[in-house]
Scaffold this motif. Sequence first.
Motif, PDB file in Angstrom:
ATOM      1  N   LEU A  11       0.859  -1.187   0.000  1.00  0.00           N
ATOM      2  CA  LEU A  11       0.000   0.000   0.000  1.00  0.00           C
ATOM      3  C   LEU A  11       0.893   1.233   0.000  1.00  0.00           C
ATOM      4  O   LEU A  11       1.685   1.440   0.915  1.00  0.00           O
ATOM      5  CB  LEU A  11      -0.913  -0.003   1.228  1.00  0.00           C
ATOM      6  N   ASP A  12       0.781   2.043  -1.046  1.00  0.00           N
ATOM      7  CA  ASP A  12       1.532   3.295  -1.118  1.00  0.00           C
ATOM      8  C   ASP A  12       0.547   4.453  -1.276  1.00  0.00           C
ATOM      9  O   ASP A  12      -0.669   4.250  -1.320  1.00  0.00           O
ATOM     10  CB  ASP A  12       2.572   3.256  -2.247  1.00  0.00           C
ATOM     11  N   SER A  13       1.077   5.657  -1.355  1.00  0.00           N
ATOM     12  CA  SER A  13       0.215   6.846  -1.414  1.00  0.00           C
ATOM     13  C   SER A  13      -0.698   6.880  -2.640  1.00  0.00           C
ATOM     14  O   SER A  13      -1.886   7.176  -2.501  1.00  0.00           O
ATOM     15  CB  SER A  13       1.063   8.119  -1.342  1.00  0.00           C
ATOM     16  N   PRO A  14      -0.200   6.608  -3.858  1.00  0.00           N
ATOM     17  CA  PRO A  14      -1.105   6.628  -5.017  1.00  0.00           C
ATOM     18  C   PRO A  14      -2.244   5.608  -4.905  1.00  0.00           C
ATOM     19  O   PRO A  14      -3.384   5.908  -5.268  1.00  0.00           O
ATOM     20  CB  PRO A  14      -0.189   6.323  -6.206  1.00  0.00           C
ATOM     21  N   ILE A  15      -1.940   4.420  -4.393  1.00  0.00           N
ATOM     22  CA  ILE A  15      -2.997   3.428  -4.197  1.00  0.00           C
ATOM     23  C   ILE A  15      -3.986   3.937  -3.160  1.00  0.00           C
ATOM     24  O   ILE A  15      -5.208   3.832  -3.339  1.00  0.00           O
ATOM     25  CB  ILE A  15      -2.411   2.061  -3.769  1.00  0.00           C
ATOM     26  N   ALA A  16      -3.474   4.517  -2.088  1.00  0.00           N
ATOM     27  CA  ALA A  16      -4.341   5.053  -1.039  1.00  0.00           C
ATOM     28  C   ALA A  16      -5.252   6.142  -1.581  1.00  0.00           C
ATOM     29  O   ALA A  16      -6.436   6.197  -1.232  1.00  0.00           O
ATOM     30  CB  ALA A  16      -3.499   5.577   0.130  1.00  0.00           C
ATOM     31  N   VAL A  17      -4.743   7.017  -2.455  1.00  0.00           N
ATOM     32  CA  VAL A  17      -5.578   8.066  -3.060  1.00  0.00           C
ATOM     33  C   VAL A  17      -6.751   7.433  -3.794  1.00  0.00           C
ATOM     34  O   VAL A  17      -7.905   7.839  -3.614  1.00  0.00           O
ATOM     35  CB  VAL A  17      -4.752   8.963  -4.014  1.00  0.00           C
ATOM     36  N   GLU A  18      -6.464   6.440  -4.624  1.00  0.00           N
ATOM     37  CA  GLU A  18      -7.536   5.784  -5.385  1.00  0.00           C
ATOM     38  C   GLU A  18      -8.581   5.161  -4.469  1.00  0.00           C
ATOM     39  O   GLU A  18      -9.786   5.301  -4.701  1.00  0.00           O
ATOM     40  CB  GLU A  18      -6.954   4.704  -6.300  1.00  0.00           C
ATOM     41  N   LEU A  19      -8.119   4.492  -3.425  1.00  0.00           N
ATOM     42  CA  LEU A  19      -9.053   3.838  -2.514  1.00  0.00           C
ATOM     43  C   LEU A  19      -9.862   4.854  -1.699  1.00  0.00           C
ATOM     44  O   LEU A  19     -11.053   4.652  -1.463  1.00  0.00           O
ATOM     45  CB  LEU A  19      -8.310   2.874  -1.588  1.00  0.00           C
ATOM     46  N   ILE A  20      -9.229   5.937  -1.288  1.00  0.00           N
ATOM     47  CA  ILE A  20      -9.957   6.986  -0.548  1.00  0.00           C
ATOM     48  C   ILE A  20     -11.081   7.540  -1.412  1.00  0.00           C
ATOM     49  O   ILE A  20     -12.218   7.682  -0.959  1.00  0.00           O
ATOM     50  CB  ILE A  20      -9.003   8.104  -0.084  1.00  0.00           C
ATOM     51  N   ILE A  21     -10.770   7.834  -2.667  1.00  0.00           N
ATOM     52  CA  ILE A  21     -11.804   8.359  -3.567  1.00  0.00           C
ATOM     53  C   ILE A  21     -12.909   7.323  -3.768  1.00  0.00           C
ATOM     54  O   ILE A  21     -14.093   7.644  -3.677  1.00  0.00           O
ATOM     55  CB  ILE A  21     -11.186   8.789  -4.916  1.00  0.00           C
ATOM     56  N   GLU A  22     -12.525   6.082  -4.029  1.00  0.00           N
ATOM     57  CA  GLU A  22     -13.518   5.022  -4.269  1.00  0.00           C
ATOM     58  C   GLU A  22     -14.437   4.823  -3.068  1.00  0.00           C
ATOM     59  O   GLU A  22     -15.656   4.726  -3.218  1.00  0.00           O
ATOM     60  CB  GLU A  22     -12.796   3.708  -4.566  1.00  0.00           C
ATOM     61  N   ILE A  23     -13.871   4.787  -1.885  1.00  0.00           N
ATOM     62  CA  ILE A  23     -14.626   4.397  -0.697  1.00  0.00           C
ATOM     63  C   ILE A  23     -15.295   5.574   0.010  1.00  0.00           C
ATOM     64  O   ILE A  23     -16.416   5.444   0.505  1.00  0.00           O
ATOM     65  CB  ILE A  23     -13.702   3.636   0.277  1.00  0.00           C
ATOM     66  N   PHE A  24     -14.631   6.717   0.036  1.00  0.00           N
ATOM     67  CA  PHE A  24     -15.123   7.815   0.866  1.00  0.00           C
ATOM     68  C   PHE A  24     -15.640   9.019   0.086  1.00  0.00           C
ATOM     69  O   PHE A  24     -16.058  10.007   0.701  1.00  0.00           O
ATOM     70  CB  PHE A  24     -14.026   8.279   1.830  1.00  0.00           C
ATOM     71  N   GLN A  25     -15.649   8.983  -1.238  1.00  0.00           N
ATOM     72  CA  GLN A  25     -16.079  10.162  -1.996  1.00  0.00           C
ATOM     73  C   GLN A  25     -17.472  10.594  -1.563  1.00  0.00           C
ATOM     74  O   GLN A  25     -18.347   9.767  -1.359  1.00  0.00           O
ATOM     75  CB  GLN A  25     -15.972   9.909  -3.496  1.00  0.00           C
TER      76      GLN A  25
END
Length: 101
Positions: A11-25
């Motif tokens: 898990l790195d920052s770019p992956i975390a960005v994608e997941l944050i947008i997917e899950i918490f948008q």
Amino acid sequence: MDKYEYKGKLLDSPIAVELIIEIFQGQQRIQRKIIGETIERIHRERGGLPPPKDQWNITEALDALKRLQLADNSVRGQWNIVSIDEMVARFEHLRTKIRNG
């Protein structure tokens, strides 16, 4: 999700960005701790590897979203993530602005 693009990856920052947008948008007043725990859990459930213990990947991801004005934390420890529609509108506005000089 049948085929996770980041299966077997740390898990790195770019992956975390994608997941944050997917899950918490579109969500408001989400506790930072909840974001971190959820992102790490979902990444692992999908076959990804956890981040090294000393990494700040979730914080870096949230800071990147904040710089892009896609998230804010006006109350310390709580984050607001804009909706996908708002993200698209903001980028479309920026694209139009760049085209028109």
